[in-house]
Design a protein around this motif. Sequence first.
Motif, PDB file in Angstrom:
ATOM      1  N   ARG A   1      -9.426 -10.374   3.623  1.00 46.03           N
ATOM      2  CA  ARG A   1     -10.625  -9.754   3.047  1.00 46.03           C
ATOM      3  C   ARG A   1     -11.837  -9.857   3.969  1.00 46.03           C
ATOM      4  O   ARG A   1     -12.800  -9.117   3.832  1.00 46.03           O
TER       5      ARG A   1
ATOM      6  N   ASP B   1      -7.385   4.133  -0.219  1.00 49.17           N
ATOM      7  CA  ASP B   1      -7.992   3.764  -1.499  1.00 49.17           C
ATOM      8  C   ASP B   1      -9.033   4.776  -1.933  1.00 49.17           C
ATOM      9  O   ASP B   1      -9.091   5.169  -3.103  1.00 49.17           O
ATOM     10  N   GLN B   2      -9.873   5.209  -0.990  1.00 44.94           N
ATOM     11  CA  GLN B   2     -10.935   6.155  -1.317  1.00 44.94           C
ATOM     12  C   GLN B   2     -10.378   7.517  -1.724  1.00 44.94           C
ATOM     13  O   GLN B   2     -10.911   8.174  -2.614  1.00 44.94           O
TER      14      GLN B   2
ATOM     15  N   ARG C   1      -7.989   6.716  -5.097  1.00 45.70           N
ATOM     16  CA  ARG C   1      -8.585   5.889  -6.149  1.00 45.70           C
ATOM     17  C   ARG C   1      -7.665   4.725  -6.513  1.00 45.70           C
ATOM     18  O   ARG C   1      -7.413   4.434  -7.686  1.00 45.70           O
ATOM     19  N   THR C   2      -7.150   4.089  -5.501  1.00 41.97           N
ATOM     20  CA  THR C   2      -6.304   2.913  -5.684  1.00 41.97           C
ATOM     21  C   THR C   2      -6.946   1.727  -4.971  1.00 41.97           C
ATOM     22  O   THR C   2      -8.004   1.863  -4.355  1.00 41.97           O
ATOM     23  N   ARG C   3      -6.290   0.581  -5.043  1.00 42.05           N
ATOM     24  CA  ARG C   3      -6.786  -0.614  -4.354  1.00 42.05           C
ATOM     25  C   ARG C   3      -5.616  -1.304  -3.675  1.00 42.05           C
ATOM     26  O   ARG C   3      -4.587  -1.560  -4.303  1.00 42.05           O
ATOM     27  N   HIS C   4      -5.774  -1.574  -2.391  1.00 40.44           N
ATOM     28  CA  HIS C   4      -4.711  -2.245  -1.660  1.00 40.44           C
ATOM     29  C   HIS C   4      -4.891  -3.757  -1.703  1.00 40.44           C
ATOM     30  O   HIS C   4      -5.958  -4.249  -2.072  1.00 40.44           O
ATOM     31  N   GLU C   5      -3.836  -4.470  -1.340  1.00 38.75           N
ATOM     32  CA  GLU C   5      -3.885  -5.932  -1.275  1.00 38.75           C
ATOM     33  C   GLU C   5      -3.891  -6.325   0.197  1.00 38.75           C
ATOM     34  O   GLU C   5      -2.841  -6.333   0.842  1.00 38.75           O
TER      35      GLU C   5
ATOM     36  N   THR D   1       0.837  -1.202   0.000  1.00 36.63           N
ATOM     37  CA  THR D   1       0.000   0.000   0.000  1.00 36.63           C
ATOM     38  C   THR D   1       0.867   1.245   0.000  1.00 36.63           C
ATOM     39  O   THR D   1       1.617   1.494   0.949  1.00 36.63           O
TER      40      THR D   1
ATOM     41  N   CYS E   1      -6.030   1.505   5.139  1.00 34.68           N
ATOM     42  CA  CYS E   1      -5.818   1.223   3.717  1.00 34.68           C
ATOM     43  C   CYS E   1      -7.057   1.557   2.894  1.00 34.68           C
ATOM     44  O   CYS E   1      -6.952   2.073   1.774  1.00 34.68           O
ATOM     45  N   VAL E   2      -8.236   1.261   3.439  1.00 35.23           N
ATOM     46  CA  VAL E   2      -9.481   1.559   2.732  1.00 35.23           C
ATOM     47  C   VAL E   2      -9.630   3.075   2.541  1.00 35.23           C
ATOM     48  O   VAL E   2     -10.053   3.546   1.477  1.00 35.23           O
TER      49      VAL E   2
END
Length: 752
Positions: free
Chosen positions: A128, A290-291, A294-298, A71, A286-287
């Motif tokens: 998840r 992302d917001q 505009r990305t996405r974490h693992e 991230t 991390c969320v």
Amino acid sequence: MTALTRVLDRFKVPGDLWGGFASMLVALPASVGFGVTVYSAISPQYAVFGALAGILGATALGLIAPTFGGTDRLISAPCAPAAAVLSAFAIELVHQGTAPASIVLLLTVMGMLTGMIQMFIGFMGAGRLIKYIPYTVVSGYLSGVGLIIVGSQIPHFVGASSDLHWWRALTSPETWDGRSLIVGGATVGAAFVALRGKRTIPATIVGILAGLLAYVLLARNDPTMRTLENNPLVLGALGATGEGYLQTITSRWTDIGELRLSQIAALLGSALTLAALLSIDTLKTCVVIDQMTRTRHEPNRELLAQGLANIASSAVGGMPGAGTMGATMVNLSSGAQTRVSGVIEGVLALLAALLLSQFIAWVPVATLAGILIVVGLRMIDTKPLRFLESRATVFDFAVVLVVVACALTVGLIAASATGVALSILLFVREQVGGSVVRHKTFVSQRSSTWYRPEDEMRLIAQQGDRAVIFELQGSLFFGTTYELYTLLEPELKTRDYVILDLRRVQSVDITAANMLGNARDLLRERGKLLLLSHVREQLPNGRNLREFLIQTGLIEPDVPVPALLGAQAPEPQGTVRVFKDLPAAIEWVEDRIVSQIVRPQDSQAALTLQEMQMFKDHRDDTMADLEASLQQRSFKAGETIYAIGDQVPELFLIRSGEVRITAPIAASRQVHHIATYGRGDFFGGMSFLDELARSENAIAQTDIELFALSLEQYVRLSENHKKLSLLLMTAISRTLAQRLRHADGERTLLHA
């Protein structure tokens, strides 16, 4: 290429540099404060070790977590949940009479177990799942932890003994130290003022500077405040490079080898709690990243990295931690772009501790307490107060309140478990409160995709109420079973056919399956039938619905596969019929209703033009002229009559056989069955009228005989026989209008 090399290849200057520096200024003082909170719970003499544990935790987490994590911009450091759990654990051991050295040893082992559990969670792919924790639980947990932090810092803030309970310290003014109150008050006041400003300088830094300034001003008239020895108002010498600390770490590793397996096993419960809280804290941050980016974490990769960092941090005597919201937001707002900013934060934390250890030694305890009180107050989530404005959400507020109360009185793990249990009860309550029946209709109000002759349609309209249709939705489980059976029971006693459409059903449990079995048995006693449509092989919860219904005994295991394909399938045994979709089930019922209509023996013979419904009662000479313009065509079953995109405008009249009209569903490989036309009907009228390309496929379902009229032939016919062309167009328009009227009626019914 190593993980660190890959990170360095993405280094963005100067954003990552400034972001790492700014986040260090926020994370390091907070880390020191968290360390002091935990270790001072053992004994006031261990506060120095707590400060060092915070420094080493910020360094180890800062270096390892971003190097192996996935991230960007995330800052990992010791955090409030770790401080709350570890300090509560230390206080409990103190009350049990455990020796301080043993408590330090157990804290180290607990931190390492926490990291191992986090790595296991990430390795198993369970990262998840953490995001499914209800908001009410997370909100109550955050507020509870915030209140715990505030309460734990009150004795330090007022200058009372750290052995006093926060309530006792708060209600005993004789134990207060006015100097601590002034320093702490200046810190809190400045921090809150900075939070309301433009935040050019982080509020944490402003608060620390204000506290230091207040301490310096007080020290001008108080000589005892100008020395480190026996000065309870400041942290004291850190000894970051002293042999005593290194010797303590070395001896700690020696002592770990002497721990019994039972002692380590006793730590697993607390380590599991801490691992869950730290994982939630990290993934929640991390969320947010992302917001905002505009990305996405693992999530699983991040948990593996966080677990490895916590193991390393605990191994060198540092505090465990997580991805922290405050430092991460400072990092983001300072222009950071990649994970390198986190590495820079870790390096700068170590340099600041080594080069500025004398300065850090003079940081007032009340200042750190004030900063942590500000952090704790900001962790309190006030949004749930809005839940009180509506009766629909007042129970959700009650869940938040119960979680906070459990966190303060019982513990964080009990609070989380209680909150999840109450949220499940609320979910069940909502499910029970909503109806699982989306629509209730009758076959007389609905139709299949089969366009039937007028006499059949009249009979279906008269007797269609023999079959009731229930379109179900949501979850069929123990909470909704009683309501559904109450709605079904009157129909089970009076209807010949009960159709249950399961297209919108999300899940079915054993209680609901047993209730459907009772409905089947009630119909069987009357010699009537239960029909099921859309019995899918995979529900949203992953369950194979058809297999499940076979296992529960609702449908027979030897039901032939063709029975799932439509109304023309062979008759299965038993009193339950299974169909691919609702139109197929309706068509099956329609066939049984119209079976009482007696047809001539040659009902399958090819019709002449005059025998077709739309041309009855017209003169033979007129029909002869029309028939001369038609072409006779025949197709075998399965052959394509026309396909999507064909440009030839033709109208087809069916002399014998059946044709199936289909079209692909947008963005899907599935094919939608639009209609089926039979003997005496026509199709292809839309393209014949508007001259546009075909928008569907026409496939012969059986061997078929057709009359075909091209638009070119119709134009020629209309030039010589205007009355005949008008007759033909009127017949086509009347039939299309009837179909459209019927479709509009069904659409209105479905939206009612």
